[in-house]
Design a protein around this motif. Structure first.
Motif, PDB file in Angstrom:
ATOM      1  N   THR A  60       0.690  -0.972  -0.117  1.00 62.79           N
ATOM      2  CA  THR A  60       0.100  -0.047  -0.004  1.00 62.79           C
ATOM      3  C   THR A  60       0.797   1.197   0.029  1.00 62.79           C
ATOM      4  O   THR A  60       1.887   1.343   0.809  1.00 62.79           O
ATOM      5  N   ALA A  61       0.451   2.264  -0.687  1.00 61.32           N
ATOM      6  CA  ALA A  61       0.983   3.410  -0.861  1.00 61.32           C
ATOM      7  C   ALA A  61      -0.055   4.472  -0.307  1.00 61.32           C
ATOM      8  O   ALA A  61      -1.127   4.288  -1.234  1.00 61.32           O
ATOM      9  N   ALA A  62      -0.085   5.396   0.415  1.00 65.10           N
ATOM     10  CA  ALA A  62      -0.993   6.341   0.934  1.00 65.10           C
ATOM     11  C   ALA A  62      -0.505   7.681   1.553  1.00 65.10           C
ATOM     12  O   ALA A  62       0.335   7.604   1.857  1.00 65.10           O
ATOM     13  N   VAL A  63      -1.409   8.805   1.093  1.00 58.70           N
ATOM     14  CA  VAL A  63      -1.148   9.965   1.483  1.00 58.70           C
ATOM     15  C   VAL A  63      -2.389  10.637   2.004  1.00 58.70           C
ATOM     16  O   VAL A  63      -3.503  10.273   1.399  1.00 58.70           O
ATOM     17  N   GLU A  64      -2.196  11.581   2.714  1.00 60.02           N
ATOM     18  CA  GLU A  64      -3.416  12.317   3.536  1.00 60.02           C
ATOM     19  C   GLU A  64      -2.782  13.615   3.731  1.00 60.02           C
ATOM     20  O   GLU A  64      -1.775  14.039   4.258  1.00 60.02           O
ATOM     21  N   HIS A  65      -3.578  14.661   3.379  1.00 56.29           N
ATOM     22  CA  HIS A  65      -3.425  16.253   3.370  1.00 56.29           C
ATOM     23  C   HIS A  65      -4.567  16.799   4.225  1.00 56.29           C
ATOM     24  O   HIS A  65      -5.788  16.716   3.897  1.00 56.29           O
ATOM     25  N   GLY A  66      -3.938  17.830   5.126  1.00 49.42           N
ATOM     26  CA  GLY A  66      -5.081  18.684   5.599  1.00 49.42           C
ATOM     27  C   GLY A  66      -5.275  19.722   5.165  1.00 49.42           C
ATOM     28  O   GLY A  66      -4.348  20.683   5.133  1.00 49.42           O
ATOM     29  N   LEU A  67      -6.559  19.951   4.466  1.00 49.42           N
ATOM     30  CA  LEU A  67      -7.012  21.118   3.775  1.00 49.42           C
ATOM     31  C   LEU A  67      -7.037  22.226   4.829  1.00 49.42           C
ATOM     32  O   LEU A  67      -6.643  23.502   4.726  1.00 49.42           O
ATOM     33  N   ASP A  68      -7.699  22.186   5.873  1.00 49.08           N
ATOM     34  CA  ASP A  68      -7.947  23.192   6.831  1.00 49.08           C
ATOM     35  C   ASP A  68      -8.271  22.503   8.330  1.00 49.08           C
ATOM     36  O   ASP A  68      -7.937  21.248   8.305  1.00 49.08           O
ATOM     37  N   ALA A  69      -8.307  23.263   9.355  1.00 50.98           N
ATOM     38  CA  ALA A  69      -8.515  22.590  10.665  1.00 50.98           C
ATOM     39  C   ALA A  69      -9.733  21.638  10.762  1.00 50.98           C
ATOM     40  O   ALA A  69      -9.770  20.815  11.711  1.00 50.98           O
ATOM     41  N   ARG A  70     -10.476  21.612   9.665  1.00 44.94           N
ATOM     42  CA  ARG A  70     -11.918  20.658   9.774  1.00 44.94           C
ATOM     43  C   ARG A  70     -11.665  19.803   8.821  1.00 44.94           C
ATOM     44  O   ARG A  70     -12.461  18.642   8.895  1.00 44.94           O
ATOM     45  N   THR A  71     -11.033  19.902   7.655  1.00 48.96           N
ATOM     46  CA  THR A  71     -11.135  19.040   6.430  1.00 48.96           C
ATOM     47  C   THR A  71      -9.841  18.408   6.036  1.00 48.96           C
ATOM     48  O   THR A  71      -8.796  19.000   6.305  1.00 48.96           O
ATOM     49  N   SER A  72      -9.864  16.960   5.557  1.00 50.41           N
ATOM     50  CA  SER A  72      -8.465  16.568   4.881  1.00 50.41           C
ATOM     51  C   SER A  72      -9.074  15.733   4.038  1.00 50.41           C
ATOM     52  O   SER A  72     -10.211  15.077   3.969  1.00 50.41           O
ATOM     53  N   ILE A  73      -8.113  15.128   3.194  1.00 46.68           N
ATOM     54  CA  ILE A  73      -8.344  14.318   2.025  1.00 46.68           C
ATOM     55  C   ILE A  73      -7.421  13.462   1.814  1.00 46.68           C
ATOM     56  O   ILE A  73      -6.016  13.523   2.341  1.00 46.68           O
ATOM     57  N   GLY A  74      -7.576  12.100   1.192  1.00 42.02           N
ATOM     58  CA  GLY A  74      -6.638  10.970   1.482  1.00 42.02           C
ATOM     59  C   GLY A  74      -6.745  10.333   0.203  1.00 42.02           C
ATOM     60  O   GLY A  74      -7.809  10.056  -0.399  1.00 42.02           O
ATOM     61  N   LEU A  75      -5.594   9.566  -0.468  1.00 39.48           N
ATOM     62  CA  LEU A  75      -5.550   8.895  -1.387  1.00 39.48           C
ATOM     63  C   LEU A  75      -4.777   7.772  -1.080  1.00 39.48           C
ATOM     64  O   LEU A  75      -3.703   7.793  -0.774  1.00 39.48           O
TER      65      LEU A  75
END
Length: 625
Positions: free
Chosen positions: A147-162
């Motif tokens: 598995t290769a995974a990344v997660e990024h925090g857009l702001d204090a309430r939202t994050s996206i991952g792939l």
């Protein structure tokens, strides 16, 4: 962080849990941060004869006996909104008690704003780096996964991952691509995820985790088409689940209550309804949990199977010096019958001898059994002798040895766990010239006791001044020091009172403890008009201004700093005490403790009383010493 050996895979609610297996992982995610949102998976080594208990925030959730792969498995453990303190207690056949503690804060499990977390790893789930006889891999577990995974925090309430995952199964190889969006709304978390595999299968899931007052809410909705879920390919499936957790107050007793409902609709028009309820309580150091489970199944092909309803009770705790644990299950539907029961008791007769006994009954086989074990612990190993008999006439006798080998000590056996727990290897010596290293002619210090956190080692340092302390909790900083009362010379003290290490599995943290000469500092803290200050805290500061010792004055103002290493010091008032007597922190006192003057008597000291102004608190400051 980089890990190699038996590592956990990436946890996904659609692709599958992160099962442990031999492999390697590299990640910058914080330790003890769950990637599974509202549920998690816990597993670890559980050799034959061991048992495991799972607690969440002190609530007993489940037992796990030894399985064929010699591991404990707690699957699909529900997490609550906020902080979840997960504790897994392991009990061994020779009286060993180990614990694994993790604190998972679901509200803080997403990547912070502007930060990117990554995770990359490959492993063989269910297969250890060193395989033991009898270990096997369940057929639903992949042979290999990466598995290769990344997660990024857009702001204090939202994050996206792939993430992208490859799994080699018994009958096919699949590649998955999954995307996730996580958003917090007030005291609620929402996660939306979707995945597609290399065979065209798709699945989507919406998860909710919230807290309203004292009620925790967990829910999910899932749809899948031609997708492999939990090892089974589903042509079409729709699933919805809702769970509520709330504390009930019965007098002074707090009873955590849980209720859940799950509905599953499949492409063949069959429907499954599962409902569960659980009550837990802690009564006089005894943890109890009762569980009620109901299942209803409808199918378009012929008559549906009868509904089932089962009740179970599990308990663990102490009665006096005896540790008890037990479980029992009753089938209520389709017919009432006693299903099974098992009760065990463990008693420590002395520091080196224990007894364990258990009785059980299997209602399906109509078979009762009883066992008794005697455990004897030696310095180099632990030995257990077990006898068991059953109502069908079968008899068994077992003999069990437990020891570890430390190659750095000539493969000397020890009964302390070394491969799967944290280790500290301490060396104590007399640092005669106080240079921080053992030079020629400086002797080792035998018969000293090492402290790790709040625990004191049971074995003293050997004639070479060395001691090995094992069985420590992993990846949690721990302060290592020495029990000064175990030193034969009261004029010795460690130059460094404590040294902090972070234990890792099977890797010993080497600690050098140099003992230097010590003396004492005493004096009187007196008032300007005569008489002493009682109950005032003073601090002893080294040349860098660091507090190395504290003392409290007696009724007449007398104070004593004992076991002070040779060196130059200053004395000051603790800030709270200085405020209490309206004084400056600084005291005009300089101290030199040496071999020529091991006892320093300061005589009478007067604090620097500050003038008081109405409505204004006196300002204190710590002067230079």
């Amino acid at each position: 962080h980089f890990g190699f050996g038996d590592v956990s895979g990436f946890d996904s609610k659609l692709i599958g849990p992160g099962i442990v297996g031999r492999g390697a992982v590299v990640t910058n995610r914080p330790l003890f941060t769950t990637s599974g949102f509202d549920r998690s998976h816990f597993e670890g080594d559980l050799p034959a004869g061991w048992e495991a208990e799972l607690y969440r925030n002190g609530e007993l959730l489940a037992f796990s006996p030894t399985s064929t792969d010699q591991r404990y498995h707690f699957d699909d453990v529900q997490l609550l909104y906020g902080e979840n303190r997960i504790e897994i207690l392991l009990y061994g056949p020779q009286g060993q008690v180990r614990s694994r503690v993790e604190t998972l804060d679901v509200a803080d499990a997403a990547a912070p704003p502007g930060k990117t977390w990554y995770w990359a790893g490959v492993n063989q789930p269910g297969r250890d780096l060193v395989m033991l006889a009898g270990q096997g891999r369940p057929s639903t577990v992949p042979k290999l996964q990466a598995t290769a995974a990344v997660e990024h925090g857009l702001d204090a309430r939202t994050s996206i991952g792939l993430n992208a995952t490859m799994q080699q199964l018994d009958d096919e190889r699949l590649t998955y691509v999954e995307g996730t969006v996580r958003r917090s709304v007030g005291r609620a978390l929402v996660e939306v995820s979707g995945v597609r595999d290399s065979r065209g299968g798709t699945a989507a899931r919406v998860g909710l985790l919230a807290r309203l007052g004292s009620v925790n809410i967990s829910g999910q909705a899932l749809v899948a088409s031609n997708f492999r879920l939990e090892g089974v390919r589903e042509r079409s499936i729709r699933q919805a689940e809702l769970a509520l957790d709330a504390p009930l107050h019965l007098g002074r007793t707090l009873i955590p209550a849980h209720a859940s409902l799950r509905v599953v609709d499949r492409a063949d028009q069959s429907r499954e309804i599962d409902a569960a309820a659980r009550l837990s309580a802690n009564i006089n150091r005894f943890n109890l949990a009762t569980d009620l489970r109901y299942r209803h199944l409808t199918t378009p092909y012929g008559p549906a199977p009868p509904d089932t309803l089962a009740a179970s009770l599990i308990g663990a705790g102490h009665i006096g010096h005896v540790r008890l644990r037990g479980t029992t299950t009753f089938d209520l539907l389709p017919s009432a019958r006693f299903a099974l029961a098992d009760v065990s008791a463990y008693w420590s007769a002395s520091e080196r001898a224990d007894w364990e006994a258990g009785v059980g009954y299997d209602g399906f086989a109509k078979r009762a059994r009883a066992r008794i074990s005697h455990i004897r612990r030696f310095n180099s190993m632990a030995v257990a002798l077990t006898g068991e008999a059953a109502s069908d006439g079968s008899v068994a006798v077992g003999f069990n040895l437990l020891f570890s080998l430390d190659p750095t000590r000539g493969f000397r056996p020890s009964r302390q766990p070394m491969a799967s727990a944290g280790l500290v290897r301490a060396h104590v010596y007399r640092d005669l010239n106080d240079n921080g290293a053992q030079d020629a002619g400086e002797p080792d210090e035998p018969r000293a006791l090492i402290t790790t956190g709040t625990h004191v080692a049971t074995e003293e340092t050997d004639r070479h001044g060395r001691a090995l302390i094992a069985g420590l909790a992993l990846y949690r900083p721990i302060a290592v020091g020495i029990d000064e009362s175990s030193l034969p010379d009261p004029m010795l003290t460690p130059r460094k009172a404590l040294q902090v290490v972070t234990p890792r599995a099977g890797v010993a943290a080497d600690i050098e403890i140099g003992l230097v000469g010590a003396g004492s500092v005493e004096g009187l803290l007196v008032k300007s008009g005569g008489g002493g200050f009682e109950g005032i805290d003073l601090e002893l500061l080294d040349g860098s201004g660091k507090v190395v010792a504290t003392a409290r004055t007696d009724y007449d103002g007398y104070f004593l700093f004992d076991r002070v290493a040779y060196g130059r010091y200053g004395v000051c008032l603790a800030a709270a005490s200085a405020n209490a007597i309206h004084s400056a922190v600084a005291i005009d006192a300089k101290v030199v403790v040496s071999g020529e003057r091991p006892t320093v008597r300061l005589g009478s000291l007067r604090p620097n009383v500050l003038p008081q102004v109405a409505g204004i608190e006196p300002q204190t400051s710590r002067g230079d010493h």
